[in-house]
Design a protein around this motif. Structure first.
Motif, PDB file in Angstrom:
ATOM      1  N   ASN A  55       0.834  -1.214   0.000  1.00 21.09           N
ATOM      2  CA  ASN A  55       0.000   0.000   0.000  1.00 21.09           C
ATOM      3  C   ASN A  55       0.861   1.254   0.000  1.00 21.09           C
ATOM      4  O   ASN A  55       0.530   2.241  -0.674  1.00 21.09           O
ATOM      5  N   ARG A  56       1.967   1.212   0.714  1.00 18.79           N
ATOM      6  CA  ARG A  56       2.841   2.382   0.737  1.00 18.79           C
ATOM      7  C   ARG A  56       3.495   2.608  -0.625  1.00 18.79           C
ATOM      8  O   ARG A  56       3.602   3.746  -1.097  1.00 18.79           O
ATOM      9  N   GLY A 104       3.782   5.448  -5.779  1.00 18.17           N
ATOM     10  CA  GLY A 104       3.635   5.415  -7.237  1.00 18.17           C
ATOM     11  C   GLY A 104       2.620   6.418  -7.738  1.00 18.17           C
ATOM     12  O   GLY A 104       2.811   7.032  -8.798  1.00 18.17           O
ATOM     13  N   GLN A 105       1.545   6.597  -6.973  1.00 18.61           N
ATOM     14  CA  GLN A 105       0.562   7.600  -7.363  1.00 18.61           C
ATOM     15  C   GLN A 105       1.144   9.000  -7.285  1.00 18.61           C
ATOM     16  O   GLN A 105       0.878   9.851  -8.146  1.00 18.61           O
ATOM     17  N   GLU A 106       1.997   9.237  -6.273  1.00 15.05           N
ATOM     18  CA  GLU A 106       2.636  10.542  -6.164  1.00 15.05           C
ATOM     19  C   GLU A 106       3.595  10.776  -7.316  1.00 15.05           C
ATOM     20  O   GLU A 106       3.688  11.890  -7.849  1.00 15.05           O
ATOM     21  N   PRO A 141       7.365  13.911  -5.530  1.00 12.10           N
ATOM     22  CA  PRO A 141       8.755  13.445  -5.459  1.00 12.10           C
ATOM     23  C   PRO A 141       9.003  12.178  -6.266  1.00 12.10           C
ATOM     24  O   PRO A 141       8.066  11.504  -6.694  1.00 12.10           O
ATOM     25  N   TYR A 142      10.289  11.868  -6.452  1.00 14.79           N
ATOM     26  CA  TYR A 142      10.697  10.707  -7.209  1.00 14.79           C
ATOM     27  C   TYR A 142      11.075   9.564  -6.270  1.00 14.79           C
ATOM     28  O   TYR A 142      11.342   9.766  -5.089  1.00 14.79           O
ATOM     29  N   VAL A 193      12.400   0.185  -2.497  1.00  8.41           N
ATOM     30  CA  VAL A 193      11.938   1.466  -3.025  1.00  8.41           C
ATOM     31  C   VAL A 193      12.451   2.569  -2.112  1.00  8.41           C
ATOM     32  O   VAL A 193      12.144   2.585  -0.910  1.00  8.41           O
ATOM     33  N   ILE A 194      13.251   3.454  -2.665  1.00  9.68           N
ATOM     34  CA  ILE A 194      13.843   4.555  -1.904  1.00  9.68           C
ATOM     35  C   ILE A 194      13.187   5.852  -2.363  1.00  9.68           C
ATOM     36  O   ILE A 194      13.237   6.200  -3.551  1.00  9.68           O
ATOM     37  N   ARG A 195      12.600   6.529  -1.435  1.00 11.29           N
ATOM     38  CA  ARG A 195      11.957   7.796  -1.763  1.00 11.29           C
ATOM     39  C   ARG A 195      13.005   8.902  -1.768  1.00 11.29           C
ATOM     40  O   ARG A 195      13.708   9.114  -0.777  1.00 11.29           O
TER      41      ARG A 195
END
Length: 375
Positions: free
Chosen positions: A309-310, A315-317, A323-324, A357-359
């Motif tokens: 979910n996170r 991904g939606q953002e 941000p990437y 996955v690194i924000r």
């Protein structure tokens, strides 16, 4: 002179109908019925019980004198103190041989000191432990975890120091008893010596110190400084007794309340990452140090949904704009080796792919545009 005054008082008590000191004290501290209370007596008793008397003559001082009085101890024919018995202990606190008995054995105490210890343990300490256990299990402490409510945040933010503070502040009786069991007298002396050596030597070097007294007065708006010796005090300890105390409390809470598994879930995740065999889960679960292997798998599945979910939200953002995120892929091979290899039980290899996955934050717009970089 003091003995003569006491003798006069005791004779007056005898003449007033009190056969002994105990009868007088029972009558003095028994609340009078409504309408029969004397205002003068009530004021005198209230002043004593509310600690409005001089230090040294307060209730706790009287109790200490009675407990430490030489006549409060019972001795055998050889002059040795008779071992204290605890006849008021509940069934769950009795030895293994006594717990199944329908009628618990009652061993009367022969000394006032033994009676005080028995009463204090059964009617003060044990009820206090029950109260502190309920305090620790409060929802805001975050010690309880249900399978549907577990999140990665609760795992990643697990902090032993925070749990230690919760246990020491909300359960001081339990924490003091277990920490006393973990720290011997020699270690306590070393601790006191290390703390004393870390304190400032001269009062003139302390900000806000009253030169005319030995009391260190804090300066408003100035935080107290901690020396390097005090900060490194726990680093010189091979095994942290306060951490052991905290983990023992967490394990004991799980035995009394099955959902108090924050610490046990953390240990279960460590065992899973270490590819521990199932018998390790069973042993540690029996000792109250870890959840079972099946419970660990169920909670990891819930954590996987939380991570999914996170990632979807990120991904939606990314779809909507910065941000990437930066995605790393890696192959994961997990080998399961049986304890005894036969035709039916052989080594088994599970293969899979894991992604991290690194924000990314503070990335200029277009910095990761591959087409722009190539051109």
């Amino acid at each position: 002179m003091e003995q003569q005054r006491l003798l006069i008082v005791l004779r007056c008590m005898k003449n007033c109908g009190f056969d002994h000191v105990g009868a007088f004290l029972v009558t003095l501290f028994t609340p009078a019925k409504h309408g029969d209370a004397s205002p003068a007596v009530t004021q005198i008793v209230s002043a004593f019980l509310q600690k409005r008397t001089h230090p040294g003559s307060q209730p706790i001082d009287v109790l200490e004198l009675m407990y430490s009085h030489p006549k409060a101890e019972a001795y055998d024919t050889r002059g040795q103190p008779i071992p204290v018995s605890f006849p008021s202990l509940p069934r769950h606190s009795r030895p293994r041989q006594e717990r199944p008995l329908k009628t618990l054995p009652i061993v009367s105490s022969n000394s006032t000191r033994g009676d005080v210890l028995d009463w204090t343990l059964a009617h003060v300490i044990l009820p206090r432990v029950d109260f502190e256990r309920d305090q620790l299990l409060a929802y805001e402490n975050g010690l309880s975890i249900h399978n549907s409510s577990i999140k990665w945040k609760s795992i990643l933010e697990w902090d032993a120091s925070k749990l230690q503070d919760i246990a020491a502040l909300q359960a001081p009786t339990v924490f003091a008893c277990i920490s006393t069991l973990c720290i011997n007298k020699d270690s306590r002396k070393k601790l006191e010596s290390a703390v004393a050596q870390s304190q400032p030597q001269s009062s003139s070097e302390v900000v806000g110190c009253d030169r005319d007294s030995t009391t260190m007065l804090p300066t408003p708006g100035v935080e107290p400084t901690v020396t390097a010796d005090a900060e490194e005090l726990q680093l010189r300890i091979r095994r942290d007794p306060w951490l052991v105390t905290t983990t023992q409390i967490m394990s004991a809470l799980n035995v009394s309340y099955q959902y108090a598994t924050s610490f046990l879930t953390f240990v279960g995740c460590i065992l899973f990452v270490s590819n521990a065999p199932g018998r390790i889960y069973r042993i540690l679960g029996r000792l109250g140090l870890s959840v079972s292997h099946s419970t660990t798998l169920k909670r990891l599945n819930v954590l996987a949904e939380d991570a999914s979910n996170r990632v979807c939200s990120w991904g939606q953002e990314v779809k909507d704009g910065p941000p990437y995120v930066f995605v790393l892929w890696d192959n994961v091979n997990k080998r399961k080796k049986p304890s005894q290899i036969t035709l039916a039980t052989q080594d088994h290899m599970n293969n899979g792919t894991a992604s991290t996955v690194i924000r990314l934050e503070d990335i200029p717009l277009g910095a990761l545009d591959l087409l722009r970089r190539v051109s």
